[in-house]
Design a protein around this motif. Structure first.
Motif, PDB file in Angstrom:
ATOM      1  N   ASP A  55     -59.587  69.306 -29.333  1.00 20.29           N
ATOM      2  CA  ASP A  55     -60.002  70.669 -29.003  1.00 20.29           C
ATOM      3  C   ASP A  55     -59.432  71.634 -30.030  1.00 20.29           C
ATOM      4  O   ASP A  55     -58.572  71.274 -30.852  1.00 20.29           O
ATOM      5  CB  ASP A  55     -59.514  71.019 -27.595  1.00 20.29           C
ATOM      6  N   ASN A  56     -59.889  72.873 -29.990  1.00 22.94           N
ATOM      7  CA  ASN A  56     -59.311  73.897 -30.851  1.00 22.94           C
ATOM      8  C   ASN A  56     -57.816  74.028 -30.536  1.00 22.94           C
ATOM      9  O   ASN A  56     -57.433  74.105 -29.364  1.00 22.94           O
ATOM     10  CB  ASN A  56     -59.998  75.244 -30.623  1.00 22.94           C
ATOM     11  N   GLY A  57     -56.985  74.022 -31.571  1.00 20.69           N
ATOM     12  CA  GLY A  57     -55.546  74.109 -31.376  1.00 20.69           C
ATOM     13  C   GLY A  57     -54.862  72.772 -31.167  1.00 20.69           C
ATOM     14  O   GLY A  57     -53.653  72.731 -30.947  1.00 20.69           O
ATOM     15  N   ALA A  58     -55.634  71.677 -31.272  1.00 24.52           N
ATOM     16  CA  ALA A  58     -55.036  70.353 -31.060  1.00 24.52           C
ATOM     17  C   ALA A  58     -54.214  69.883 -32.258  1.00 24.52           C
ATOM     18  O   ALA A  58     -53.409  68.960 -32.123  1.00 24.52           O
ATOM     19  CB  ALA A  58     -56.126  69.328 -30.755  1.00 24.52           C
ATOM     20  N   GLY A  59     -54.424  70.493 -33.422  1.00 24.30           N
ATOM     21  CA  GLY A  59     -53.659  70.112 -34.610  1.00 24.30           C
ATOM     22  C   GLY A  59     -54.472  69.412 -35.676  1.00 24.30           C
ATOM     23  O   GLY A  59     -53.904  68.939 -36.671  1.00 24.30           O
ATOM     24  N   LYS A  60     -55.802  69.358 -35.525  1.00 29.13           N
ATOM     25  CA  LYS A  60     -56.637  68.655 -36.501  1.00 29.13           C
ATOM     26  C   LYS A  60     -56.511  69.262 -37.893  1.00 29.13           C
ATOM     27  O   LYS A  60     -56.294  68.547 -38.876  1.00 29.13           O
ATOM     28  CB  LYS A  60     -58.107  68.676 -36.076  1.00 29.13           C
ATOM     29  N   SER A  61     -56.657  70.576 -37.968  1.00 29.05           N
ATOM     30  CA  SER A  61     -56.605  71.244 -39.273  1.00 29.05           C
ATOM     31  C   SER A  61     -55.240  71.087 -39.929  1.00 29.05           C
ATOM     32  O   SER A  61     -55.139  70.862 -41.138  1.00 29.05           O
ATOM     33  CB  SER A  61     -56.947  72.731 -39.128  1.00 29.05           C
ATOM     34  N   THR A  62     -54.190  71.181 -39.124  1.00 26.99           N
ATOM     35  CA  THR A  62     -52.840  71.011 -39.672  1.00 26.99           C
ATOM     36  C   THR A  62     -52.644  69.598 -40.189  1.00 26.99           C
ATOM     37  O   THR A  62     -52.090  69.394 -41.284  1.00 26.99           O
ATOM     38  CB  THR A  62     -51.782  71.326 -38.599  1.00 26.99           C
ATOM     39  N   LEU A  63     -53.116  68.598 -39.452  1.00 26.90           N
ATOM     40  CA  LEU A  63     -52.991  67.216 -39.893  1.00 26.90           C
ATOM     41  C   LEU A  63     -53.746  66.991 -41.189  1.00 26.90           C
ATOM     42  O   LEU A  63     -53.236  66.337 -42.116  1.00 26.90           O
ATOM     43  CB  LEU A  63     -53.511  66.273 -38.803  1.00 26.90           C
ATOM     44  N   VAL A  64     -54.951  67.522 -41.297  1.00 25.07           N
ATOM     45  CA  VAL A  64     -55.742  67.372 -42.526  1.00 25.07           C
ATOM     46  C   VAL A  64     -55.015  68.025 -43.697  1.00 25.07           C
ATOM     47  O   VAL A  64     -54.966  67.465 -44.806  1.00 25.07           O
ATOM     48  CB  VAL A  64     -57.142  67.987 -42.344  1.00 25.07           C
ATOM     49  N   LYS A  65     -54.422  69.193 -43.473  1.00 19.32           N
ATOM     50  CA  LYS A  65     -53.726  69.880 -44.561  1.00 19.32           C
ATOM     51  C   LYS A  65     -52.434  69.166 -44.948  1.00 19.32           C
ATOM     52  O   LYS A  65     -52.009  69.236 -46.110  1.00 19.32           O
ATOM     53  CB  LYS A  65     -53.466  71.333 -44.171  1.00 19.32           C
ATOM     54  N   VAL A  66     -51.814  68.462 -44.012  1.00 19.56           N
ATOM     55  CA  VAL A  66     -50.661  67.617 -44.367  1.00 19.56           C
ATOM     56  C   VAL A  66     -51.130  66.455 -45.235  1.00 19.56           C
ATOM     57  O   VAL A  66     -50.509  66.135 -46.260  1.00 19.56           O
ATOM     58  CB  VAL A  66     -49.963  67.099 -43.088  1.00 19.56           C
ATOM     59  N   ILE A  67     -52.235  65.824 -44.845  1.00 20.97           N
ATOM     60  CA  ILE A  67     -52.788  64.725 -45.649  1.00 20.97           C
ATOM     61  C   ILE A  67     -53.156  65.223 -47.040  1.00 20.97           C
ATOM     62  O   ILE A  67     -52.906  64.551 -48.046  1.00 20.97           O
ATOM     63  CB  ILE A  67     -54.015  64.117 -44.955  1.00 20.97           C
ATOM     64  N   ALA A  68     -53.738  66.422 -47.110  1.00 18.43           N
ATOM     65  CA  ALA A  68     -54.211  66.967 -48.384  1.00 18.43           C
ATOM     66  C   ALA A  68     -53.094  67.525 -49.255  1.00 18.43           C
ATOM     67  O   ALA A  68     -53.337  67.904 -50.410  1.00 18.43           O
ATOM     68  CB  ALA A  68     -55.243  68.059 -48.123  1.00 18.43           C
ATOM     69  N   GLY A  69     -51.874  67.593 -48.718  1.00 20.09           N
ATOM     70  CA  GLY A  69     -50.757  68.092 -49.505  1.00 20.09           C
ATOM     71  C   GLY A  69     -50.621  69.596 -49.496  1.00 20.09           C
ATOM     72  O   GLY A  69     -49.781  70.154 -50.209  1.00 20.09           O
ATOM     73  N   ILE A  70     -51.432  70.281 -48.688  1.00 17.43           N
ATOM     74  CA  ILE A  70     -51.341  71.737 -48.605  1.00 17.43           C
ATOM     75  C   ILE A  70     -50.109  72.139 -47.797  1.00 17.43           C
ATOM     76  O   ILE A  70     -49.413  73.097 -48.146  1.00 17.43           O
ATOM     77  CB  ILE A  70     -52.621  72.309 -47.964  1.00 17.43           C
ATOM     78  N   TYR A  71     -49.843  71.404 -46.723  1.00 19.10           N
ATOM     79  CA  TYR A  71     -48.634  71.608 -45.936  1.00 19.10           C
ATOM     80  C   TYR A  71     -47.696  70.425 -46.147  1.00 19.10           C
ATOM     81  O   TYR A  71     -48.138  69.279 -46.238  1.00 19.10           O
ATOM     82  CB  TYR A  71     -48.943  71.677 -44.440  1.00 19.10           C
ATOM     83  N   GLY A  72     -46.405  70.714 -46.202  1.00 15.73           N
ATOM     84  CA  GLY A  72     -45.416  69.651 -46.227  1.00 15.73           C
ATOM     85  C   GLY A  72     -45.122  69.168 -44.815  1.00 15.73           C
ATOM     86  O   GLY A  72     -45.508  69.795 -43.831  1.00 15.73           O
ATOM     87  N   ARG A  73     -44.434  68.044 -44.714  1.00 14.88           N
ATOM     88  CA  ARG A  73     -44.043  67.497 -43.413  1.00 14.88           C
ATOM     89  C   ARG A  73     -42.598  67.893 -43.121  1.00 14.88           C
ATOM     90  O   ARG A  73     -41.766  67.922 -44.015  1.00 14.88           O
ATOM     91  CB  ARG A  73     -44.142  65.959 -43.416  1.00 14.88           C
ATOM     92  N   ASP A  74     -42.330  68.173 -41.864  1.00 13.33           N
ATOM     93  CA  ASP A  74     -40.939  68.396 -41.463  1.00 13.33           C
ATOM     94  C   ASP A  74     -40.205  67.065 -41.384  1.00 13.33           C
ATOM     95  O   ASP A  74     -39.011  66.977 -41.688  1.00 13.33           O
ATOM     96  CB  ASP A  74     -40.878  69.099 -40.111  1.00 13.33           C
ATOM     97  N   SER A  75     -40.920  66.035 -40.942  1.00 13.11           N
ATOM     98  CA  SER A  75     -40.369  64.681 -40.886  1.00 13.11           C
ATOM     99  C   SER A  75     -41.534  63.705 -40.810  1.00 13.11           C
ATOM    100  O   SER A  75     -42.679  64.093 -40.604  1.00 13.11           O
ATOM    101  CB  SER A  75     -39.454  64.505 -39.665  1.00 13.11           C
ATOM    102  N   GLY A  76     -41.220  62.429 -40.989  1.00 12.31           N
ATOM    103  CA  GLY A  76     -42.256  61.408 -40.942  1.00 12.31           C
ATOM    104  C   GLY A  76     -42.557  60.851 -42.322  1.00 12.31           C
ATOM    105  O   GLY A  76     -42.137  61.391 -43.349  1.00 12.31           O
ATOM    106  N   GLU A  77     -43.310  59.758 -42.334  1.00 14.35           N
ATOM    107  CA  GLU A  77     -43.617  59.047 -43.569  1.00 14.35           C
ATOM    108  C   GLU A  77     -45.080  59.227 -43.966  1.00 14.35           C
ATOM    109  O   GLU A  77     -45.960  59.319 -43.114  1.00 14.35           O
ATOM    110  CB  GLU A  77     -43.345  57.551 -43.408  1.00 14.35           C
ATOM    111  N   TYR A  78     -45.306  59.251 -45.275  1.00 14.92           N
ATOM    112  CA  TYR A  78     -46.643  59.309 -45.868  1.00 14.92           C
ATOM    113  C   TYR A  78     -46.761  58.070 -46.750  1.00 14.92           C
ATOM    114  O   TYR A  78     -46.114  57.981 -47.796  1.00 14.92           O
ATOM    115  CB  TYR A  78     -46.769  60.590 -46.691  1.00 14.92           C
ATOM    116  N   LEU A  79     -47.549  57.101 -46.301  1.00 13.98           N
ATOM    117  CA  LEU A  79     -47.701  55.855 -47.048  1.00 13.98           C
ATOM    118  C   LEU A  79     -49.107  55.746 -47.615  1.00 13.98           C
ATOM    119  O   LEU A  79     -50.097  55.992 -46.907  1.00 13.98           O
ATOM    120  CB  LEU A  79     -47.425  54.638 -46.160  1.00 13.98           C
ATOM    121  N   PHE A  80     -49.199  55.374 -48.886  1.00  8.85           N
ATOM    122  CA  PHE A  80     -50.488  55.165 -49.525  1.00  8.85           C
ATOM    123  C   PHE A  80     -50.517  53.755 -50.097  1.00  8.85           C
ATOM    124  O   PHE A  80     -49.647  53.383 -50.868  1.00  8.85           O
ATOM    125  CB  PHE A  80     -50.741  56.193 -50.637  1.00  8.85           C
ATOM    126  N   GLU A  81     -51.508  52.980 -49.652  1.00 10.67           N
ATOM    127  CA  GLU A  81     -51.633  51.570 -50.021  1.00 10.67           C
ATOM    128  C   GLU A  81     -50.334  50.815 -49.749  1.00 10.67           C
ATOM    129  O   GLU A  81     -49.881  49.998 -50.547  1.00 10.67           O
ATOM    130  CB  GLU A  81     -52.074  51.425 -51.487  1.00 10.67           C
TER     131      GLU A  81
END
Length: 270
Positions: free
Chosen positions: A52-78
């Motif tokens: 739903d609106n406000g669920a965090g979809k846009s924020t998650l996409v922007k974290v994946i895209a590198g627009i937003y940094g992560r406060d914690s957690g891992e980003y793994l590629f391949e």
């Protein structure tokens, strides 16, 4: 921490995720937007990201895209932990995002839009012939037949054709993952059909595709997996064939459907 069911990622021994986020948290001031989010993208699959609106979809996409940094957690590629400091790092990995506004210039033609900012040069001048040929080859490889000429002005294209050009621009650079933000929004029936066929062809070529959509009919038609977000948490990550339309709607609106979803929805709402 809210007790949620373990995400049901594919168990195939020969299919590893291209991209995987583990335990990602993101806050803006006192507002905690993403809560321990696990998300994965697999080659040759369309993963629908719904909520739903406000669920965090846009924020998650922007974290994946590198627009937003992560406060914690891992980003793994391949399979490897990856440091991402901005969109350029993500693009270098082979991750492209097609946003809802498409970011196309109406005053330029298709070739100029596809190579905007990444022009091919021959010495000090632009190599128009090489760019035109690559643009044609990319559109042909995606079986795009609705565009008459790659020298058409983008201003003259329909909504579906514009979406097609934006997607072709994203895959031109040997992308491994393409994220599509509401690609069928405001399109007619015929244009929606063209875009959904193109989304499926991207996955058939081996790319990992993320489809962000509110349209459940589109989701169930092309997605292999569905990740449902509820108030910044992953309510479920399941194979499309294992859930019903009504279950997904319940996961989006209530965080739970029967035995599927967040166990303590009340705590998740706090």
């Amino acid at each position: 921490m809210t007790d949620a069911l373990e995400p049901e990622f594919p168990r195939s021994t020969d299919t590893a995720p291209i991209l995987q986020l583990r335990g990602v948290n993101k806050s803006f001031g006192v507002v905690h937007v993403l809560h321990d989010v696990d998300f994965a993208v697999y080659p040759g699959q369309v993963t629908a990201l719904v909520g739903d609106n406000g669920a965090g979809k846009s924020t998650l996409v922007k974290v994946i895209a590198g627009i937003y940094g992560r406060d914690s957690g891992e980003y793994l590629f391949e399979g490897r932990p990856t440091h991402v400091s901005g969109p350029r790092d993500v693009a270098a990995l082979g991750v492209e995002v097609v946003y809802q506004d498409l970011a196309l210039c109406d005053n330029l033609d298709i070739v100029q839009n596809m190579f905007l900012g990444r022009e091919t040069r021959k010495g000090i001048v632009l190599d128009d012939m090489a760019m035109e040929e690559r643009a044609r080859e990319t559109l042909a490889s995606l079986s795009v037949r609705t565009v008459k000429s790659v020298r058409q002005s983008v201003a003259s294209l329909s909504g579906g054709q514009r979406q097609t050009v934006a997607i072709a621009k994203a895959v031109l650079w040997n992308s491994k993952i393409v994220l599509l933000d509401e690609p069928t929004a405001a399109l007619g029936v015929a244009q929606t059909r063209q875009v959904l066929d193109l989304v499926r062809r991207l996955a058939d070529r081996g790319l990992g595709v993320v489809l962000i959509s509110h349209n459940m009919n589109d989701v169930f038609e092309v997605a292999d997996r569905i990740t449902a977000l509820y108030l910044g948490r992953v309510a479920a990550d399941v194979a499309t064939e294992s859930v019903t339309h009504n279950q997904v709607v319940e996961l989006i609106t209530a965080g739970r459907s029967g035995d599927l979803g967040i166990r303590d929805v009340a705590a998740a709402s706090i």
